[in-house]
Design a protein around this motif. Structure first.
Motif, short mmCIF file in Angstrom:
data_model
loop_
_atom_site.label_atom_id
_atom_site.label_comp_id
_atom_site.label_asym_id
_atom_site.label_seq_id
_atom_site.Cartn_x
_atom_site.Cartn_y
_atom_site.Cartn_z
N UNK A 36 0.82 -1.21 0.00
CA UNK A 36 0.00 0.00 0.00
C UNK A 36 0.85 1.26 0.00
N UNK A 37 2.04 1.19 0.61
CA UNK A 37 2.91 2.36 0.72
C UNK A 37 4.34 1.92 0.44
N UNK A 38 4.78 2.08 -0.81
CA UNK A 38 6.10 1.60 -1.21
C UNK A 38 7.24 2.45 -0.65
N UNK A 39 6.92 3.52 0.10
CA UNK A 39 7.99 4.30 0.73
C UNK A 39 8.54 3.58 1.96
N UNK A 40 7.83 2.55 2.44
CA UNK A 40 8.32 1.74 3.56
C UNK A 40 9.53 0.95 3.07
N UNK A 41 10.65 1.00 3.78
CA UNK A 41 11.84 0.28 3.33
C UNK A 41 11.60 -1.24 3.28
N UNK A 42 12.12 -1.88 2.25
CA UNK A 42 11.95 -3.32 2.10
C UNK A 42 12.59 -4.09 3.25
N UNK A 43 13.59 -3.50 3.89
CA UNK A 43 14.26 -4.17 5.00
C UNK A 43 13.29 -4.42 6.17
N UNK A 44 12.21 -3.65 6.25
CA UNK A 44 11.20 -3.85 7.29
C UNK A 44 10.21 -4.95 6.92
N UNK A 45 10.26 -5.41 5.68
CA UNK A 45 9.33 -6.43 5.19
C UNK A 45 10.01 -7.78 5.02
N UNK A 46 11.18 -7.77 4.41
CA UNK A 46 11.89 -9.00 4.07
C UNK A 46 12.65 -9.53 5.29
N UNK A 47 12.54 -10.82 5.54
CA UNK A 47 13.26 -11.47 6.64
C UNK A 47 14.36 -12.35 6.02
N UNK A 48 15.55 -11.82 5.94
CA UNK A 48 16.65 -12.58 5.33
C UNK A 48 16.71 -12.29 3.84
N UNK A 49 17.81 -11.79 3.38
CA UNK A 49 17.95 -11.36 1.99
C UNK A 49 18.46 -12.47 1.11
N UNK A 50 17.68 -13.53 0.98
CA UNK A 50 18.04 -14.63 0.08
C UNK A 50 16.82 -15.05 -0.71
N UNK A 51 17.03 -15.27 -1.99
CA UNK A 51 15.98 -15.85 -2.82
C UNK A 51 16.21 -17.35 -2.79
N UNK A 52 15.17 -18.08 -2.42
CA UNK A 52 15.28 -19.52 -2.28
C UNK A 52 14.49 -20.22 -3.39
N UNK A 53 14.89 -21.47 -3.67
CA UNK A 53 14.19 -22.31 -4.64
C UNK A 53 13.83 -23.62 -3.94
N UNK A 54 12.52 -23.92 -3.80
CA UNK A 54 12.14 -25.19 -3.18
C UNK A 54 12.42 -26.36 -4.12
#
Length: 115
Positions: A36-54
């Motif tokens: 809703x508000x993209x001014x919020x830093x992504x660091x407050x949303x993402x838990x761990x900066x890794x893209x995973x592949x199941x």
């Protein structure tokens, strides 16, 4: 990684190559606020900066996505922030809660049963 009764929230993105990519987020609420508000830093949303592949679907073992997999799906030279934004915006959210571990953790200690 959270243990016990902590909820875990993942965002799954099915790529055009057929690969399934996932990232962990703090909570569904944090993701909705960010959308809703993209001014919020992504660091407050993402838990761990890794893209995973199941490996075996959404509940399978998670491996870190290779550079080749990311380039095939998101284009050569795609920035990490852009990859995360695309997954967060277009992915499917799945939240689950792990049950608390109960029981003996070291059975070699002996003497735990009433005689």
């Amino acid at each position: 990684m959270a243990r016990g009764n902590s909820p875990q929230t993942q965002v799954f993105y099915k790529g055009s190559t057929g690969d399934l990519f996932t990232i962990f987020v703090e909570s569904v609420e944090a993701l909705q606020k960010w959308k809703a508000d993209s001014s919020i830093p992504m660091v407050e949303v993402v838990a761990g900066w890794k893209v995973m592949v199941p490996e075996h679907g959404k509940q399978g073992v998670l491996n870190t996505a290779s550079k080749q997999q990311l380039e095939n799906e998101f284009g050569a030279g795609a920035k990490e922030d852009d990859i995360f934004k695309k997954i967060l915006q277009e992915g499917e959210v799945q939240s689950s809660e792990n049950s608390e571990r109960i029981g003996i953790t070291n059975e070699t200690q002996g003497g735990r049963q009433a005689h």
